[in-house]
Design a protein around this motif. Structure first.
Motif, PDB file in Angstrom:
ATOM      1  N   TRP A  45      35.900  29.192  32.327  1.00  0.00           N
ATOM      2  CA  TRP A  45      35.948  27.946  33.102  1.00  0.00           C
ATOM      3  C   TRP A  45      35.001  27.346  33.417  1.00  0.00           C
ATOM      4  CZ3 TRP A  45      40.085  25.270  33.844  1.00  0.00           C
ATOM      5  CH2 TRP A  45      40.254  24.264  34.866  1.00  0.00           C
ATOM      6  N   HIS A  46      34.919  26.363  34.221  1.00  0.00           N
ATOM      7  CA  HIS A  46      33.619  25.606  34.585  1.00  0.00           C
ATOM      8  C   HIS A  46      32.840  26.627  35.418  1.00  0.00           C
ATOM      9  CE1 HIS A  46      35.507  22.257  32.886  1.00  0.00           C
ATOM     10  NE2 HIS A  46      36.314  21.845  33.872  1.00  0.00           N
ATOM     11  N   PRO A  47      31.403  26.539  35.293  1.00  0.00           N
ATOM     12  CA  PRO A  47      30.706  27.529  36.151  1.00  0.00           C
ATOM     13  C   PRO A  47      31.208  27.462  37.601  1.00  0.00           C
ATOM     14  CG  PRO A  47      29.310  26.473  34.272  1.00  0.00           C
ATOM     15  CD  PRO A  47      30.650  25.471  34.353  1.00  0.00           C
ATOM     16  N   GLN A  48      31.257  28.631  38.298  1.00  0.00           N
ATOM     17  CA  GLN A  48      31.651  28.560  39.682  1.00  0.00           C
ATOM     18  C   GLN A  48      31.329  30.014  40.150  1.00  0.00           C
ATOM     19  OE1 GLN A  48      36.354  29.915  39.458  1.00  0.00           O
ATOM     20  NE2 GLN A  48      35.714  27.577  39.878  1.00  0.00           N
ATOM     21  N   TYR A  49      31.396  30.284  41.353  1.00  0.00           N
ATOM     22  CA  TYR A  49      31.091  31.358  41.980  1.00  0.00           C
ATOM     23  C   TYR A  49      32.097  32.402  41.735  1.00  0.00           C
ATOM     24  CZ  TYR A  49      27.437  29.359  44.568  1.00  0.00           C
ATOM     25  OH  TYR A  49      26.177  28.829  45.235  1.00  0.00           O
ATOM     26  N   GLN A  50      31.759  33.730  41.609  1.00  0.00           N
ATOM     27  CA  GLN A  50      32.938  34.651  41.187  1.00  0.00           C
ATOM     28  C   GLN A  50      32.161  36.035  42.050  1.00  0.00           C
ATOM     29  OE1 GLN A  50      34.327  34.662  36.841  1.00  0.00           O
ATOM     30  NE2 GLN A  50      32.202  34.788  36.961  1.00  0.00           N
ATOM     31  N   GLU A  51      33.184  36.959  42.396  1.00  0.00           N
ATOM     32  CA  GLU A  51      32.873  38.416  42.718  1.00  0.00           C
ATOM     33  C   GLU A  51      33.977  39.366  42.382  1.00  0.00           C
ATOM     34  OE1 GLU A  51      34.580  38.218  47.344  1.00  0.00           O
ATOM     35  OE2 GLU A  51      32.825  37.439  46.867  1.00  0.00           O
ATOM     36  N   MET A  52      33.521  40.547  42.162  1.00  0.00           N
ATOM     37  CA  MET A  52      34.510  41.603  42.090  1.00  0.00           C
ATOM     38  C   MET A  52      34.714  42.174  43.528  1.00  0.00           C
ATOM     39  SD  MET A  52      35.169  41.446  38.981  1.00  0.00           S
ATOM     40  CE  MET A  52      36.273  43.211  38.940  1.00  0.00           C
ATOM     41  N   ARG A  53      36.016  42.380  43.691  1.00  0.00           N
ATOM     42  CA  ARG A  53      36.470  42.668  45.156  1.00  0.00           C
ATOM     43  C   ARG A  53      37.455  43.824  45.277  1.00  0.00           C
ATOM     44  NH1 ARG A  53      38.665  37.762  48.498  1.00  0.00           N
ATOM     45  NH2 ARG A  53      36.802  36.834  48.044  1.00  0.00           N
ATOM     46  N   GLY A  57      46.400  46.864  49.207  1.00  0.00           N
ATOM     47  CA  GLY A  57      47.773  46.226  49.346  1.00  0.00           C
ATOM     48  C   GLY A  57      48.646  47.181  50.084  1.00  0.00           C
ATOM     49  N   PRO A  58      49.992  46.479  50.115  1.00  0.00           N
ATOM     50  CA  PRO A  58      50.871  47.225  50.866  1.00  0.00           C
ATOM     51  C   PRO A  58      51.010  48.819  50.461  1.00  0.00           C
ATOM     52  CG  PRO A  58      51.806  44.946  50.371  1.00  0.00           C
ATOM     53  CD  PRO A  58      50.257  45.525  49.761  1.00  0.00           C
ATOM     54  N   ARG A  59      51.099  49.092  49.293  1.00  0.00           N
ATOM     55  CA  ARG A  59      51.057  50.382  48.723  1.00  0.00           C
ATOM     56  C   ARG A  59      49.911  50.864  48.108  1.00  0.00           C
ATOM     57  NH1 ARG A  59      56.308  50.941  44.965  1.00  0.00           N
ATOM     58  NH2 ARG A  59      55.540  53.117  45.004  1.00  0.00           N
ATOM     59  N   TYR A  60      49.215  50.046  47.190  1.00  0.00           N
ATOM     60  CA  TYR A  60      48.001  50.392  46.427  1.00  0.00           C
ATOM     61  C   TYR A  60      46.682  49.699  46.610  1.00  0.00           C
ATOM     62  CZ  TYR A  60      51.859  52.599  43.861  1.00  0.00           C
ATOM     63  OH  TYR A  60      53.037  53.269  43.483  1.00  0.00           O
ATOM     64  N   ARG A  61      45.626  50.543  46.543  1.00  0.00           N
ATOM     65  CA  ARG A  61      44.350  49.657  46.453  1.00  0.00           C
ATOM     66  C   ARG A  61      44.134  48.974  45.113  1.00  0.00           C
ATOM     67  NH1 ARG A  61      40.541  54.666  47.804  1.00  0.00           N
ATOM     68  NH2 ARG A  61      42.185  55.671  46.320  1.00  0.00           N
ATOM     69  N   PHE A  62      43.559  47.848  44.889  1.00  0.00           N
ATOM     70  CA  PHE A  62      43.103  47.268  43.657  1.00  0.00           C
ATOM     71  C   PHE A  62      41.705  46.726  43.873  1.00  0.00           C
ATOM     72  CE2 PHE A  62      45.347  43.892  46.053  1.00  0.00           C
ATOM     73  CZ  PHE A  62      44.532  42.831  45.841  1.00  0.00           C
ATOM     74  N   TYR A  63      41.320  46.485  42.602  1.00  0.00           N
ATOM     75  CA  TYR A  63      40.086  45.911  42.374  1.00  0.00           C
ATOM     76  C   TYR A  63      40.134  44.684  41.474  1.00  0.00           C
ATOM     77  CZ  TYR A  63      34.925  46.236  41.563  1.00  0.00           C
ATOM     78  OH  TYR A  63      33.416  46.043  41.512  1.00  0.00           O
ATOM     79  N   GLY A  64      39.706  43.531  42.026  1.00  0.00           N
ATOM     80  CA  GLY A  64      40.039  42.499  41.307  1.00  0.00           C
ATOM     81  C   GLY A  64      38.846  41.395  41.005  1.00  0.00           C
ATOM     82  N   ILE A  65      39.228  40.361  40.285  1.00  0.00           N
ATOM     83  CA  ILE A  65      37.994  39.410  39.936  1.00  0.00           C
ATOM     84  C   ILE A  65      38.468  38.258  40.678  1.00  0.00           C
ATOM     85  CG2 ILE A  65      38.982  38.872  37.754  1.00  0.00           C
ATOM     86  CD1 ILE A  65      36.180  37.925  37.118  1.00  0.00           C
ATOM     87  N   PHE A  66      37.527  37.609  41.672  1.00  0.00           N
ATOM     88  CA  PHE A  66      37.820  36.644  42.124  1.00  0.00           C
ATOM     89  C   PHE A  66      36.972  35.231  41.948  1.00  0.00           C
ATOM     90  CE2 PHE A  66      39.575  39.969  44.712  1.00  0.00           C
ATOM     91  CZ  PHE A  66      40.810  39.343  45.664  1.00  0.00           C
ATOM     92  N   GLY A  67      37.435  33.978  41.679  1.00  0.00           N
ATOM     93  CA  GLY A  67      36.457  32.748  41.608  1.00  0.00           C
ATOM     94  C   GLY A  67      37.173  31.731  42.352  1.00  0.00           C
ATOM     95  N   GLY A  68      35.948  30.812  42.426  1.00  0.00           N
ATOM     96  CA  GLY A  68      36.272  29.598  42.977  1.00  0.00           C
ATOM     97  C   GLY A  68      34.936  29.018  43.786  1.00  0.00           C
ATOM     98  N   SER A  69      34.969  28.266  44.735  1.00  0.00           N
ATOM     99  CA  SER A  69      34.058  27.975  45.586  1.00  0.00           C
ATOM    100  C   SER A  69      33.247  28.719  46.488  1.00  0.00           C
ATOM    101  CB  SER A  69      34.416  26.401  46.232  1.00  0.00           C
ATOM    102  OG  SER A  69      34.969  26.910  47.255  1.00  0.00           O
TER     103      SER A  69
END
Length: 280
Positions: A45-53, A57-69
């Motif tokens: 994508w166009h360069p932007q901020y990202q993080e692994m977070r 959730g309601p039943r399970y923990r998860f590890y995701g990639i987030f991107g945006g401003s």
């Protein structure tokens, strides 16, 4: 607020909705050393901020990639402690203006799947959330699946055991070929390249093998699997995330990511085993 102004604002907000031009691919079963499933997403994508977070959730923990401003980050995919991974890619073969005029999901299907589902089977049962043109690739220890979503909740699913799957940014199912208004050269080239790499003669894959594929730069700055961009308006590869989903164990993850838009070539690289990714 006048109706015309409200409509203009709504369109503006849609234009800011999450999108990405990505490469998704994986291997399953006998194609994987030690069994299970390997699944990789290259996020372009166009360069932007990202993080692994890390989230719960309601039943399970998860590890995701987030991107945006820096003020608003969108979930682009991830893996949960039960061993389900879900990643998305944009249907860029539909022009953006037309794509944004189509029906859109009211809540993130990725978040719902990762927070509530342990298997591909369970995730696919949430098909009421399949709204808005996009592509999903899902995996658990026993199978891979690719979902193409068109308009008005129409979708098609390909499920795979003991094989490989790949997808870029154009529709592959015959049912949806009419939605390919324009297929970008990058999408075609990346799809052909990853299919070639996955189909080459090999011993069963380990996660590092697929991560090596994700770094391929053979086809130049705009058409390679790892894209550096030939100009300011060209997409770049901002992250590559790979997971190994294996029976009876928590998933392992491999991440290469830049957190700030200007950090091309300064990506962080790390690997985590399931016991460290989701500690007891």
């Amino acid at each position: 607020m006048k109706k015309t102004a409200a409509a203009a604002l709504a369109f503006f907000l849609l234009a800011l909705a999450p999108a990405s031009a990505c490469t998704l691919f994986g291997a399953q079963g006998s194609e994987v050393e030690g069994g299970g499933t390997l699944l990789v997403k290259n996020r372009d994508w166009h360069p932007q901020y990202q993080e692994m977070r890390y989230e719960e959730g309601p039943r399970y923990r998860f590890y995701g990639i987030f991107g945006g401003s820096s003020g608003k980050m969108f979930l682009r995919g991830g893996v949960n402690e039960a061993g389900l991974a879900v990643f998305s890619a944009a249907a860029s073969s539909i022009p953006q203006k037309e794509r944004l005029s189509m029906e859109h999901e009211k809540k993130s299907c990725i978040r719902e799947m990762l927070g509530k589902c342990a298997t591909v089977e369970e995730a696919l049962a949430l098909d009421v959330l399949f709204r808005g043109p996009k592509f999903l690739m899902l995996g658990d220890a026993r199978e891979l699946a690719c979902v193409e979503i068109g308009d008005h909740g129409e979708f098609r699913v390909k499920r795979m055991k003991n094989g490989t799957l790949a997808h870029t940014n154009h529709y592959l199912f015959r049912k949806f070929q009419s939605l390919n208004r324009r297929i970008g050269q990058s999408s075609l080239t990346r799809y052909e390249k990853i299919e070639t790499l996955l189909g080459s003669s090999h011993e069963p894959y380990v996660l590092e093998n697929l991560m090596e594929f994700s770094q391929d730069r053979h086809d130049g700055p705009d058409n390679s699997l790892w894209r550096t961009g030939s100009g300011k308006k060209q997409d770049e590869t901002l992250a590559s995330i790979g997971v190994w989903l294996h029976e009876g164990k928590k998933p392992d993850i491999y991440v290469k990511i830049r957190y700030s838009p200007e950090d091309q070539g300064k990506e962080d690289v790390y690997q985590l085993e399931g016991k460290d990714l989701f500690p007891e």
